[in-house]
Each structure stands twice: as structure tokens, then as C-alpha cells.
Design an enzyme around this catalytic site. Structure first.
Site, PDB file in Angstrom:
ATOM      1  N   SER A 175       0.837  -1.207   0.000  1.00  0.00           N
ATOM      2  CA  SER A 175       0.000   0.000   0.000  1.00  0.00           C
ATOM      3  C   SER A 175       0.871   1.256   0.000  1.00  0.00           C
ATOM      4  O   SER A 175       1.999   1.238   0.530  1.00  0.00           O
ATOM      5  CB  SER A 175      -0.861  -0.009   1.271  1.00  0.00           C
ATOM      6  OG  SER A 175      -1.375   1.268   1.542  1.00  0.00           O
TER       7      SER A 175
ATOM      8  N   TYR B 294      -0.691   0.055  10.010  1.00  0.00           N
ATOM      9  CA  TYR B 294      -1.011  -0.674   8.774  1.00  0.00           C
ATOM     10  C   TYR B 294       0.151  -0.530   7.786  1.00  0.00           C
ATOM     11  O   TYR B 294       0.585  -1.498   7.161  1.00  0.00           O
ATOM     12  CB  TYR B 294      -2.314  -0.103   8.204  1.00  0.00           C
ATOM     13  CG  TYR B 294      -2.710  -0.582   6.834  1.00  0.00           C
ATOM     14  CD1 TYR B 294      -3.282  -1.835   6.628  1.00  0.00           C
ATOM     15  CD2 TYR B 294      -2.556   0.244   5.713  1.00  0.00           C
ATOM     16  CE1 TYR B 294      -3.661  -2.252   5.364  1.00  0.00           C
ATOM     17  CE2 TYR B 294      -2.937  -0.152   4.453  1.00  0.00           C
ATOM     18  CZ  TYR B 294      -3.490  -1.406   4.283  1.00  0.00           C
ATOM     19  OH  TYR B 294      -3.869  -1.809   3.015  1.00  0.00           O
TER      20      TYR B 294
ATOM     21  N   LYS C  94     -14.048   2.077   2.725  1.00  0.00           N
ATOM     22  CA  LYS C  94     -13.109   3.158   2.462  1.00  0.00           C
ATOM     23  C   LYS C  94     -13.880   4.372   1.949  1.00  0.00           C
ATOM     24  O   LYS C  94     -15.074   4.283   1.644  1.00  0.00           O
ATOM     25  CB  LYS C  94     -12.051   2.692   1.463  1.00  0.00           C
ATOM     26  CG  LYS C  94     -11.383   1.391   1.948  1.00  0.00           C
ATOM     27  CD  LYS C  94     -10.082   1.142   1.297  1.00  0.00           C
ATOM     28  CE  LYS C  94      -9.011   1.926   2.004  1.00  0.00           C
ATOM     29  NZ  LYS C  94      -7.706   1.833   1.358  1.00  0.00           N
TER      30      LYS C  94
HETATM   31  P1  NAD Z   1     -10.805  -6.833   1.710  1.00  0.00           P
HETATM   32  O1  NAD Z   1     -10.943  -6.649   3.172  1.00  0.00           O
HETATM   33  O2  NAD Z   1     -12.017  -6.656   0.875  1.00  0.00           O
HETATM   34  O3  NAD Z   1     -10.172  -8.250   1.385  1.00  0.00           O
HETATM   35  C1  NAD Z   1      -9.252  -8.874   2.236  1.00  0.00           C
HETATM   36  C2  NAD Z   1      -9.691 -10.301   2.420  1.00  0.00           C
HETATM   37  O4  NAD Z   1      -8.758 -10.950   3.301  1.00  0.00           O
HETATM   38  C3  NAD Z   1     -11.083 -10.433   3.083  1.00  0.00           C
HETATM   39  O5  NAD Z   1     -11.972 -11.169   2.252  1.00  0.00           O
HETATM   40  C4  NAD Z   1     -10.796 -11.172   4.369  1.00  0.00           C
HETATM   41  O6  NAD Z   1     -11.824 -12.097   4.738  1.00  0.00           O
HETATM   42  C5  NAD Z   1      -9.501 -11.877   4.030  1.00  0.00           C
HETATM   43  N1  NAD Z   1      -8.826 -12.285   5.259  1.00  0.00           N
HETATM   44  C6  NAD Z   1      -8.646 -11.540   6.390  1.00  0.00           C
HETATM   45  N2  NAD Z   1      -8.075 -12.297   7.331  1.00  0.00           N
HETATM   46  C7  NAD Z   1      -7.898 -13.526   6.794  1.00  0.00           C
HETATM   47  C8  NAD Z   1      -7.357 -14.735   7.293  1.00  0.00           C
HETATM   48  N3  NAD Z   1      -6.923 -14.826   8.561  1.00  0.00           N
HETATM   49  N4  NAD Z   1      -7.315 -15.803   6.472  1.00  0.00           N
HETATM   50  C9  NAD Z   1      -7.790 -15.721   5.204  1.00  0.00           C
HETATM   51  N5  NAD Z   1      -8.319 -14.610   4.681  1.00  0.00           N
HETATM   52  C10 NAD Z   1      -8.357 -13.520   5.459  1.00  0.00           C
HETATM   53  O7  NAD Z   1      -9.630  -5.834   1.254  1.00  0.00           O
HETATM   54  P2  NAD Z   1      -9.206  -5.375  -0.216  1.00  0.00           P
HETATM   55  O8  NAD Z   1      -9.585  -3.958  -0.320  1.00  0.00           O
HETATM   56  O9  NAD Z   1      -9.664  -6.355  -1.229  1.00  0.00           O
HETATM   57  O10 NAD Z   1      -7.615  -5.427  -0.071  1.00  0.00           O
HETATM   58  C11 NAD Z   1      -6.846  -6.508  -0.598  1.00  0.00           C
HETATM   59  C12 NAD Z   1      -5.385  -6.237  -0.341  1.00  0.00           C
HETATM   60  O11 NAD Z   1      -5.000  -4.994  -0.939  1.00  0.00           O
HETATM   61  C13 NAD Z   1      -5.013  -6.112   1.142  1.00  0.00           C
HETATM   62  O12 NAD Z   1      -3.721  -6.608   1.349  1.00  0.00           O
HETATM   63  C14 NAD Z   1      -4.994  -4.621   1.361  1.00  0.00           C
HETATM   64  O13 NAD Z   1      -4.197  -4.247   2.463  1.00  0.00           O
HETATM   65  C15 NAD Z   1      -4.415  -4.158   0.040  1.00  0.00           C
HETATM   66  N6  NAD Z   1      -4.742  -2.744  -0.254  1.00  0.00           N
HETATM   67  C16 NAD Z   1      -6.018  -2.373  -0.495  1.00  0.00           C
HETATM   68  C17 NAD Z   1      -6.322  -1.053  -0.764  1.00  0.00           C
HETATM   69  C18 NAD Z   1      -7.727  -0.591  -1.034  1.00  0.00           C
HETATM   70  O14 NAD Z   1      -7.914   0.616  -1.264  1.00  0.00           O
HETATM   71  N7  NAD Z   1      -8.730  -1.450  -1.017  1.00  0.00           N
HETATM   72  C19 NAD Z   1      -5.291  -0.095  -0.797  1.00  0.00           C
HETATM   73  C20 NAD Z   1      -3.981  -0.510  -0.533  1.00  0.00           C
HETATM   74  C21 NAD Z   1      -3.714  -1.845  -0.287  1.00  0.00           C
END
Ligand code: NAD
Length: 314
Positions: free
Chosen positions: A116, A144, A187
Site C-alpha cells: 500500500s 497498517y 473506504k
Molecule cells: P478486503 O478486506 O475486501 O479483502 C481482504 C480479504 O482478506 C477479506 O476477504 C478477508 O476475509 C480476508 N482475510 C482476512 N483475514 C484472513 C485470514 N486470517 N485468512 C484468510 N483470509 C483472510 O480488502 P481489499 O480492499 O480487497 O484489499 C486486498 C489487499 O489490498 C489487502 O492486502 C490490502 O491491504 C491491500 N490494499 C487495499 C487497498 C484498497 O484501497 N482497497 C489499498 C492498498 C492496499
């Protein structure tokens, strides 16, 4: 046929990635601790596993994979990030430590880590762009960001020792349909789309601090394009992913109101704001041939349409 694993497939970006990889003919194993909330995924296999557990990670990687996409994380918007720092540091660090070790022992070819732009320090609104190397000396604004930075270093160390290809994408704020839109983990774009959908024409929505902070938003389909492109490229350094378009949160509210065809006023309220501004170089990802297909207005039109439907169905 290429075998790919998507960890965190029940979530927002992971779900879109499964759709994309299945459409191009990959055999896809999707893994998450929870089932997808908003739609069925076209994965060949869906395993419900808690990836904080080392044995669960070995099970997820069982069978051998050409590409592993690691998107599982304890994740949310600024309200969640500022209130759940212990959970984020413990849960996401456990997932990343166990997944990278399992991937190394399973002998994967390519491993993608979702990092991120939260790895960077806070910025002044008029500062020139930071490059990926400017993440050091490190001073992320929140825990984070520290967890992501540590995960980046762990993935790179394991790739050096075990001789596989590691790719690291530093995502800007991602938005689009089929993402969390209520409940406290949503978000800013999803929260604003929901508030605008719930407000009458001429109504007022509450915005933390009034919306003066500056951000960049990447539409989820553009992000997924970049993730796949980067994973299959020769670029093994951390790479920022997002367009160059920078807006204030108040601009985002105005764009959302326009696509909703509503007049909306902002009422400033106290709440966690995150960093004052962001501005990052996108040279590395554009040199690989990536360019976004959606500007913020087009992307918010798609996002608003889906969230307004969810609001109407409540
Ligand atoms: P999200 O929360 O929709 O998806 C993350 C998934 O991880 C969820 O479905 C959750 O159930 C799963 N998860 C959590 N703990 C778990 C565990 N113990 N075992 C298995 N699965 C588990 O988030 P997202 O927005 O799809 O983000 C995906 C990735 O991208 C993450 O690493 C996030 O940090 C990164 N990211 C997202 C954004 C954004 O704007 N959405 C920005 C920067 C980075």
C-alpha cells in the site's frame, strides 16, 4: 493451463482478480477465511481457510502454483485502521509470514504481495511526487503501513533465499463495485457513495474534517490489470499502482453527487483523517505499459450505481 492461487479472494480486490484470471483461462484456487459477500466467483476451487495458521497456508499452496496473489489482510478504511492497530499488526503479519514461508516450501514460481502507499510518510499538499525509493528512511503514518513495509521486506528476503520471483504492488486507494460499503471497514469512496445514495437531492452528508485531504483513487479493474501485468513482468522492485489524478475528498463528494445527479452539501465532522496529502511517482508501472482505463468520474459512476442498488435493496 496456468495454475494460480488468490488469497483473500472473498474480499474486494481478490474477487475482481479471480474474475479476471478465470476469464483469461487460468485454473484458479480461491482462498479466504470468509465466503464472498456480494457474488459467486468463477473460481475452480474455493477453500475456506484461516491463513494466520501455518498449516492452513500449506494446505492453500498444496498442489503447486505458477502464480500466487496474496491479498488476504485484516483491512479497512481509515476509521478501521486507526482503531484496530493491534489486530492489523498481529493478523496481517501472521498471514504474510505464514504465506511466504509456505510459498517458498511449495516452490512457487511467482509471488505477488499487495502492499500500500500507506508505507510512505505524510506529505505537504504541494510536495513533488515521491518515488518508490523514498519509502526509506521509513516513517509510515500508521501501523497498517509498518506491517506492509515489513511484509515487503519479508517477501523479498524469502525470494532471494529460495530463488523465486517476488512482485510488490503498492496500491493507491482502490474503489469499485463489490467492495465493503457499510459496517465500519468501508473506504472513503464507498462511504461517500453510500451517504450520497441515502441523502435526498439538496441534502447534506457528514465528511471527516470537511474533505480537504488529498488522495489518488484507482478503479478496481485498472488495479487488477496492473497487478497481473506487474506479476508477469521483470520488475522485482516495489511498484506504486494508481493513476496520476489527485483530488481532495471534497472533490470526490462533488463528483459522486454529479454522477448521482443530486445537489449535496458537506458537513465537516471530527474523525480520523489519515495523512494530509499523497503524491507518488507512477513511472515504474507506466513503463511496464500500464495505463488506467477509467478516470475518477467514470469509475465513481460504476461504483455509485452498484452501491445505490445495495442501499435500495436494504
Ligand atoms: P478486503 O478486506 O475486501 O479483502 C481482504 C480479504 O482478506 C477479506 O476477504 C478477508 O476475509 C480476508 N482475510 C482476512 N483475514 C484472513 C485470514 N486470517 N485468512 C484468510 N483470509 C483472510 O480488502 P481489499 O480492499 O480487497 O484489499 C486486498 C489487499 O489490498 C489487502 O492486502 C490490502 O491491504 C491491500 N490494499 C487495499 C487497498 C484498497 O484501497 N482497497 C489499498 C492498498 C492496499
Amino acid at each position: 493451463m496456468k495454475r494460480v492461487l488468490v488469497a483473500g479472494a472473498g474480499g474486494f480486490i481478490g474477487g475482481h482478480l479471480v474474475v479476471r484470471l478465470s476469464a483469461e483461462g487460468c485454473w484458479v484456487r480461491a482462498v479466504d477465511v470468509t465466503e464472498p459477500e456480494y457474488r459467486d466467483l468463477p473460481a475452480d476451487e474455493f477453500l475456506t481457510l484461516d491463513l494466520r495458521d501455518a498449516d492452513a497456508c500449506l494446505r492453500a499452496l498444496d498442489g503447486g502454483f505458477d502464480e500466487v496473489y496474496q491479498l488476504a489482510a485484516d483491512m479497512g478504511g481509515m476509521e478501521f485502521i486507526s482503531s484496530a492497530e493491534c489486530e492489523i499488526m498481529r493478523n496481517s503479519a501472521s498471514i504474510n509470514a505464514n504465506m511466504i514461508e509456505a510459498a517458498a516450501s511449495a516452490g512457487v514460481d511467482r509471488y505477488f504481495l499487495s502492499s500500500s502507499v500507506c508505507v510512505y510518510r505524510d506529505m505537504a499538499p504541494d510536495e513533488p511526487p515521491l518515488t518508490e525509493d523514498d519509502a526509506y528512511p521509513a516513517n509510515p503514518h500508521n501501523e497498517y503501513g509498518w506491517e506492509k513495509l515489513y511484509a515487503e521486506r519479508m517477501v523479498s528476503a524469502f525470494a532471494r533465499r529460495h530463488d523465486f520471483e517476488a512482485r510488490i504492488g503498492r496500491f493507491e486507494n482502490c474503489y469499485g463495485p463489490f467492495g465493503t460499503w457499510q459496517g465500519g471497514r468501508e473506504k472513503a469512496p464507498a462511504a461517500i457513495a453510500r451517504k450520497v445514495a441515502e441523502a435526498p437531492d439538496g441534502g447534506t452528508i457528514e465528511v471527516f474534517g470537511g474533505g480537504s485531504t488529498i488522495r489518488t483513487f484507482v478503479y478496481v479493474e485498472d488495479l487488477v490489470d496492473a497487478v497481473v501485468l506487474l506479476t508477469r513482468s521483470g520488475e522485482d522492485r516495489p511498484t506504486n499502482i494508481g493513476p496520476d489524478e489527485r483530488v481532495t475528498i471534497a472533490d470526490l463528494v462533488n463528483i459522486t453527487a454529479e454522477v448521482a445527479a443530486k445537489r449535496i452539501e458537506i458537513r465537516p465532522v471530527d474523525g480520523p483523517l489519515g495523512v494530509a496529502a499523497r503524491n507518488f511517482s507512477k513511472e515504474r508501472i507506466t513503463e511496464l505499459g500500464w495505463e488506467p482505463r477509467y478516470d475518477l468520474r467514470q469509475g465513481m459512476a460504476e461504483t455509485y450505481r452498484w452501491i445505490a442498488e445495495q442501499v435500495a435493496q436494504q
